[in-house]
Design an enzyme around this catalytic site. Structure first.
Site, short mmCIF file in Angstrom:
data_model
loop_
_atom_site.label_atom_id
_atom_site.label_comp_id
_atom_site.label_asym_id
_atom_site.label_seq_id
_atom_site.Cartn_x
_atom_site.Cartn_y
_atom_site.Cartn_z
N SER A 182 -51.83 89.93 90.01
CA SER A 182 -50.40 89.69 90.21
C SER A 182 -49.65 90.97 90.52
CB SER A 182 -49.81 89.02 88.96
OG SER A 182 -50.14 89.77 87.81
N TRP A 260 -53.30 94.72 84.21
CA TRP A 260 -52.62 93.70 85.01
C TRP A 260 -51.32 94.14 85.66
CZ3 TRP A 260 -47.82 92.33 83.21
CH2 TRP A 260 -47.56 92.45 81.83
N ASN A 278 -54.05 93.97 75.89
CA ASN A 278 -54.59 93.73 74.55
C ASN A 278 -56.11 93.69 74.54
OD1 ASN A 278 -53.95 91.02 75.99
ND2 ASN A 278 -55.50 90.46 74.50
N ASP A 320 -50.85 91.49 70.41
CA ASP A 320 -50.76 91.40 71.87
C ASP A 320 -49.77 92.42 72.43
OD1 ASP A 320 -51.38 90.44 74.44
OD2 ASP A 320 -49.66 89.10 74.44
N ARG A 347 -44.69 98.00 75.00
CA ARG A 347 -44.39 96.68 74.45
C ARG A 347 -44.21 96.75 72.93
NH1 ARG A 347 -47.50 91.94 77.74
NH2 ARG A 347 -48.02 90.89 75.80
N ASN A 417 -41.37 94.47 78.62
CA ASN A 417 -42.55 93.86 79.23
C ASN A 417 -42.79 94.52 80.58
OD1 ASN A 417 -44.27 91.58 80.56
ND2 ASN A 417 -44.18 91.03 78.41
#
Ligand code: CA
Ligand code: CA
Length: 592
Positions: A182, A260, A278, A320, A347, A417
């Site tokens: 992505s 990611w 994570n 996470d 995060r 995020n």
């Protein structure tokens, strides 16, 4: 060899061949020099981050505190179809053409002047793709005559910039095992550098480099300790650890650490900076140890794929707290000495300043109001855990099915995020899109199964304050002080841009593109785009005019994973539109 190819093929030479040189670098279209210089060249935007360091800072000043109120939309382009959701793309601009991605792995080329479509590419996605967090895409890379992007079925696709036709296509990983792409790839020294998504499926994170002109794999660097890296088809050795050292048993074999969000590159130290997600599964009691290189930043040699250094923000992550957020290079002076630093807003709620030459911790401090899982950081930047806020071990419960629930802050969607922050070279501040939220979280037993969710946890995200969740913050990375804040009702999920015009731009899920005074935080402008903004604004100059563009289209992880927060924002409408703005022509301004 280049000349020979030219003369032999004469006029029949294709633009792709013309773009190739002996060394395999592009000499026409977008070159390595264009990409390295991107931040300073205002006529184009040829890198994700508006510069490989991803400061998202433009030297343009025409749109400024005095003129921004006159900013007008000049065109809006709809992605069309029924696929209107989760538009997290940053557009790119070159030679009067915009290249932008839409949800469901689509690419559009648009004429800057008119807003007309030049071509559209739709990836043919299989039915059973497994994107964790909506069908999003964050943008393309440009190189030579190629427009390169990653798909939800984990492929890299290179399209010809003039036609949208496929030039090469490569499978990066097996989507049936939960992999997808992505992030926008980045282009460094003739190579496309990409990460992979899929940390919720027990994949093994990796960073890979492909020859940008041919699509040939150059190196692969897995980001779970114990997995082998390869260079030109040969093992290039394990760097920084051995299998099972920071993982129990075989858990490293499905250890997550997904890369990611893609990466940044710093030419001063010649290193790629990628973040890792994570460790898998979320239930930390199943994997005692630090679980390298999960929830970390890793610095990678762009020529070989070797890890040069790493910095783990959340060792033995149990919440996470993916460590994927962008690491942005910046310099500052301390005691008369220039410090080559880099900063990241994690995060986990802490903001970190590192020495970008070696990964040494310089300082760290909370950038959100509420952090429960850690009491602070030690002198090396390692968290001081508050074990009361680690979700309990299911094995300690009566039936072994569910561990103790804790209320942990931030929530797993993070103090920040994916949405990129900006750094202003004028103010020296970082502008951080953040959120104030917490979660109920508990652990459950789980086992790895290919292509299935691998969490071992349950959760509900909750707001902390009634009036707001999102907070755009101006943060001084040297003092650790918050200089100003703007509170937003819905969680912020879009990227930020700073300009030499003394402005900071971002969008909100309520649909507004907003501009703030970079020094004071005063809102100077806002425009309703008709759907939530979760994309990242850009600016560039063409024919003496400053343009600003942003993609609008609500979606992403919050509506899917947001628990009570998702209910609170369920009235927000999805969409898919690129908006482009500029100031009125001088004559119009004079007549005003
Ligand atoms: Ca540029
Ligand atoms: Ca994750």
């Amino acid at each position: 060899m280049f000349d020979l190819a030219y003369s032999r093929k004469g006029l029949a030479v294709t633009s792709l061949v013309a773009a190739m040189s002996v060394a395999g670098y592009a000499t026409a279209g977008v070159t390595d020099q264009d990409i390295v210089a991107d931040q300073d060249t205002v006529g184009d935007v040829v890198s994700n981050g508006m510069g490989l360091r991803a400061q998202r800072y433009s030297p343009l000043t025409r749109v400024n505190g005095d003129t921004v109120e006159d900013l007008k939309a000049v065109w809006a382009f709809s992605f069309g179809g029924e696929k209107q959701r989760g538009q997290e793309s940053q557009p790119m601009v070159k030679d009067g053409v915009m290249y932008v991605t839409g949800s469901y792995s689509r690419v559009f080329a648009i004429d800057i002047k008119t807003g007309e479509e030049l071509w559209q590419y739709d990836a043919r996605l299989p039915e059973n793709i497994m994107p964790c967090c909506d069908v999003i895409n964050r943008g393309v890379a440009l190189y030579g005559d190629l427009v390169i992007f990653g798909t939800l079925d984990a492929k890299l696709v290179a399209l010809h910039k003039d036609t949208g036709k496929t030039v090469w296509k490569k499978k990066v990983a097996d989507y049936k095992a939960g992999y997808s792409i992505s992030a926008a790839p980045i282009l460094v020294k003739g190579k496309v550098i990409t990460g992979v998504s899929g940390g919720e499926f027990g994949i093994v994170g990796k960073v890979e480099a492909y020859d940008a002109l041919t699509g040939k794999l150059v190196w692969t660097r897995p980001t779970v300790e114990g997995h082998m890296g390869y260079l030109n088809g040969k093992e290039n050795g394990i760097t920084g650890g051995e299998a099972g050292k920071t993982w129990p048993g075989d858990l490293w074999k499905s250890g997550g650490a997904a890369t990611w969000l893609g990466g940044t590159y710093d030419p001063d130290v010649d290193l790629l900076f990628f973040g890792t997600g994570n460790p898998a599964p979320w239930n930390s009691h199943l994997r005692p140890g630090d679980n390298l290189y999960s929830s970390s930043r890793v610095a990678i040699d762009p020529d070989t794929g070797k890890i040069s250094w790493h910095f783990q923000t959340t060792p033995h992550d149990g919440w996470d707290y993916d460590g994927v957020n962008e690491l942005v290079s910046f310099d500052y002076t301390a005691n008369g000495k220039k410090i080559q630093a880099a900063a990241t807003a994690d995060r986990n709620g802490f903001f970190y300043v590192l020495d970008r030459t070696n990964g040494d911790f310089i300082r760290g401090f909370p950038f959100v109001d509420k952090i429960t899982w850690a009491k602070g950081l030690d002198q090396n930047g390692r968290p001081l855990y508050n074990e009361d806020f680690r979700p309990g071990n299911p094995a300690d419960s009566k039936d072994g099915k569910q561990g103790k629930t804790v209320v942990a802050a931030p929530s797993f969607l993070g103090g920040k995020n994916w949405m990129p922050m900006a750094y202003s070279q004028d103010t020296g501040y970082f502008y951080v899109p953040s959120n104030e939220w917490e979660m109920d979280i508990w652990n459950e037993p789980t086992a790895y199964k290919k292509g299935a969710a691998y969490l071992g946890a349950g959760f509900t995200i909750k707001a902390i304050n009634e009036e707001y969740i999102g907070v755009l913050r101006a943060i001084d990375p040297v003092s650790g002080k918050e200089v100003w804040r703007y509170k937003n009702n819905a969680p912020l999920w879009g990227g930020v841009m700073a300009t030499a015009g003394g402005l900071v731009f971002t969008g909100n899920p309520e649909g507004y593109l907003m501009a703030f005074d970079a020094k004071t935080g005063e809102m100077k402008y806002r425009f309703q785009t008709g759907s939530g903004i979760v994309g990242t604004p850009i600016t560039w100059e063409q024919d003496g005019e400053q343009y600003i563009s942003v993609v609008s289209g609500w979606g992403g992880a919050v509506p899917l994973w947001g628990g009570e927060v998702a209910k609170r924002v369920k009235h927000l409408n999805q969409g898919g539109t690129v908006w482009t703005f500029k100031l009125p022509a001088k004559a119009e301004m004079a007549a005003k």
